[in-house]
Design a protein around this motif. Structure first.
Motif: not given
Length: 240
Positions: A16-17, A127-128, A134-135, A216-218
């Motif tokens: 995330v960072r 960004l799920g 969450f966005h 995308l998260f996959t």
């Protein structure tokens, strides 16, 4: 090796960072063209007429890591009147015309500019990954630089510094003669149209979003569970 919950959380925090850092400051390599400063088009438009499908024809990717191998790129804008915002869905085939479909989401809104033009927007990427809905906790500027204000047949958008850019049309396939004045407009604004990449299209009229694929998260999940790094969505690793 079985990873503990703390290790997984630590890997997630790191990713995330890196993503946030990349979105906040996406700079090109030293050998690439320097950033410019562009402004939204000063022509009044009806943002509601921008809703629907847009096919990507030329682009400077917002994310080299994710979009460099993009084919059949298509964005869809859907207005939510109740929440007064736009759902942005971007799909493309990765690596080949029939490659795996990547789907990303953003939450958009039209900013209240002084001229009331409607060409300054803001977006927050979703960004799920890992199933966490969450966005991005801050908005990114989305400027409409050029548009057909009558028939809404094309739209060119960019970041304020030109670090990413998309030339999109309603028609899936257009010829070079049609795109030429759009690219000339970019050059007049100081954007390096030569750096833009041409989207590879299907010849049968089917866009990438017509296929079923994983979001995308996959793609990120594998990197997180293995303790890997995304390498930054801007294409460069974050320094520690």
């Amino acid at each position: 090796m079985v990873r503990t919950r703390r290790q997984r959380d630590g890997a997630l925090t790191k990713v995330v960072r890196e993503i946030s850092s990349s979105f906040r400051s996406s700079r090109p390599a030293a050998k690439e063209a320097p950033m410019v400063k562009v402004l939204p088009a000063q022509v009044k438009i009806d943002p509601l007429r921008c809703m629907g499908d847009w096919f990507v024809q030329r682009f400077i990717p917002a994310s080299n890591w994710l979009e460099k191998p993009a084919h059949n790129g298509k964005e869809n804008y859907e207005y939510n009147a109740e929440k007064d915002r736009v759902k942005v869905t971007y799909t493309f085939n990765k690596g080949a015309l029939d490659g795996p479909v990547v789907t990303t989401y953003q939450r958009g809104s039209v900013c209240k500019d002084k001229g009331g033009y409607g060409t300054e927007w803001a977006v927050r990427p979703y960004l799920g990954f890992l199933g966490l809905p969450f966005h991005l906790p801050f908005s990114l500027s989305y400027y409409i630089l050029d548009i057909d204000p009558v028939n809404y047949t094309f739209l060119t958008c960019s970041a304020p510094d030109g670090s990413w850019m998309y030339v999109m049309t309603r028609a899936q396939e257009v010829d070079d003669a049609y795109l030429a004045p759009k690219l000339e407009k970019l050059s007049s604004l100081g954007l390096d149209a030569v750096r833009s990449r041409g989207e590879v299209k299907r010849s049968n009229g089917e866009g990438g979003s017509g296929l079923r694929g994983k979001p995308l998260f996959t793609l990120l999940r594998q990197r997180i569970t293995s303790g890997g790094s995304t390498g930054g969505l801007g294409g460069s690793k974050r320094r520690t």
